[in-house]
Design an enzyme around this catalytic site. Structure first.
Site, short mmCIF file in Angstrom:
data_model
loop_
_atom_site.label_atom_id
_atom_site.label_comp_id
_atom_site.label_asym_id
_atom_site.label_seq_id
_atom_site.Cartn_x
_atom_site.Cartn_y
_atom_site.Cartn_z
N ASP A 31 34.07 39.05 101.95
CA ASP A 31 35.15 39.09 100.99
C ASP A 31 35.20 40.48 100.37
OD1 ASP A 31 36.45 36.62 101.06
OD2 ASP A 31 34.82 35.64 99.98
N THR A 71 46.38 39.97 108.55
CA THR A 71 46.79 40.27 107.18
C THR A 71 48.10 41.05 107.20
OG1 THR A 71 44.47 40.44 106.54
CG2 THR A 71 46.07 41.33 105.00
N SER A 96 51.72 39.83 113.01
CA SER A 96 52.21 39.24 111.77
C SER A 96 52.03 37.74 111.78
CB SER A 96 53.69 39.59 111.56
OG SER A 96 54.47 39.10 112.64
N ASN A 97 51.87 37.18 112.99
CA ASN A 97 51.66 35.74 113.12
C ASN A 97 50.99 35.48 114.47
OD1 ASN A 97 52.07 32.87 113.49
ND2 ASN A 97 53.57 32.98 111.85
N PHE A 98 49.85 34.80 114.46
CA PHE A 98 49.10 34.55 115.68
C PHE A 98 49.44 33.21 116.33
CE2 PHE A 98 46.49 37.98 114.07
CZ PHE A 98 46.14 38.66 115.23
N HIS A 130 57.54 29.72 102.37
CA HIS A 130 56.08 29.68 102.41
C HIS A 130 55.55 29.08 101.11
CE1 HIS A 130 56.45 32.55 105.76
NE2 HIS A 130 55.26 32.12 106.11
N LYS A 134 51.45 32.76 98.61
CA LYS A 134 51.66 33.91 99.49
C LYS A 134 51.96 35.15 98.67
CE LYS A 134 53.94 35.36 103.75
NZ LYS A 134 52.63 35.76 104.31
N THR A 141 56.04 37.75 109.36
CA THR A 141 56.74 37.11 110.47
C THR A 141 58.24 37.34 110.38
OG1 THR A 141 55.03 35.40 110.61
CG2 THR A 141 57.16 34.89 111.61
#
Length: 232
Positions: A31, A71, A96-98, A130, A134, A141
Site C-alpha cells: 500500500d 490504475t 484502462s480495463n482488463f 460507477h 471511484k 474505460t
C-alpha cells in the site's frame, strides 16, 4: 507464479482471491508508504491510486519485475513509464480495463465508429456509471472508448458532462456500488443506435489482470490487452 500486489483495496483483495484459486501465490502486498521489497515476485499487479501509480510502476521496472497496471488517472506520465521500461529492458502492460468483455467491447466500438463516420446526421455521446468510491471521472474505460471513436470521427475531442460542437459528450454518473456500465449512443432525428457493456461484479477486471500477468511473465516490452487476447 509469485505475485506482488500494489494496492490492497477491494480490487487487490479480489485479485488475491482469484489468483490463489488459479494456483498462484501473493508474496507481497504494497500500500502507499510501504517498502518496495518484492520478495522474489515473478510479476506485480498495480491497482492502487493515481498518486501512487507512477512510483509503483517505476519501482517494479527498476527492480526488473514485470508489471501490469490497471490504475487510471495518471496517464500524463504514461510515456515516461514506456521510456523507463525500454531503458531497463522491462515488461509493462497498462489497460484502462482488463475485463475480457470490455476489451472485446473496445474493438466493437471502433468497428461501429468506422461504420458511422460518414453519417453526419448521427450525434455520438457516452454515459459511464460507477460506484461512489471511484476517484476519477470520466473513467479510464470511457476515455479509451472516446479515443476509439475519435480515430474514426469528425469530432475533435471529448468533454465531460457538457455539450460542445464537434466534441463527444461523456456523462459520468456515480451510484451506489455499481461496478461499471458504459453506454455509447448514436442518435439522429429518426432513430438511435446503442451499444453497452455492463459489469456484474469486479471479478472480470481482476481475472483479466491475472491473465495479463500470466501472459507477461518472462517477456520484455510494452504491451496491451490486444496483445494478451490476440485482438490485433
Amino acid at each position: 507464479m509469485k505475485i506482488a500486489l500494489l494496492g490492497y483495496g477491494r480490487m487487490g483483495k479480489t485479485i488475491e482471491k482469484l489468483a490463489t484459486e488459479r494456483g498462484h501465490t501473493v508474496v507481497k502486498t504494497i500500500d502507499q508508504n510501504d517498502d518496495y521489497d518484492f520478495n522474489e515476485a515473478d510479476v506485480a499487479i498495480d491497482f492502487s491510486v493515481p498518486d501512487a501509480a507512477v512510483n509503483n510502476i517505476s519501482a517494479c521496472l527498476k527492480a526488473g519485475v514485470p508489471v501490469v497496471s490497471g490504475t487510471t488517472g495518471w496517464l500524463a506520465k504514461y510515456e515516461d513509464m514506456v521510456s523507463l521500461c525500454k531503458k531497463n529492458n522491462g515488461a509493462f502492460i497498462y489497460a484502462s480495463n482488463f475485463s475480457v468483455g470490455v476489451n472485446i467491447f473496445f474493438e466493437l466500438n471502433k468497428q461501429l465508429a468506422k461504420m458511422m463516420q460518414h453519417l453526419k446526421d448521427y450525434n455520438v455521446s457516452m454515459t459511464e456509471v460507477h460506484h461512489i468510491h471511484k476517484l476519477d471521472a470520466p473513467s479510464g474505460t470511457a476515455i479509451t472508448l472516446a479515443e476509439g471513436i475519435l480515430d474514426h470521427s469528425h469530432n475533435t475531442d471529448w468533454v465531460l458532462d457538457k455539450e460542445e460542437t464537434d466534441k463527444i459528450t461523456i456523462k459520468a454518473e456515480r451510484e451506489g456500488e455499481v461496478p461499471g456500465t458504459h453506454t455509447i449512443k448514436y442518435e439522429s432525428q429518426v432513430d438511435e443506435i446503442t451499444i453497452e457493456h455492463k459489469a456484474h461484479n469486479r471479478n472480470g477486471f481482476a481475472l483479466g489482470a491475472i491473465i495479463a500477468a500470466e501472459w507477461l511473465r518472462d517477456k520484455t516490452g510494452v504491451y496491451s490487452m490486444k496483445d494478451v487476447l490476440n485482438l490485433s
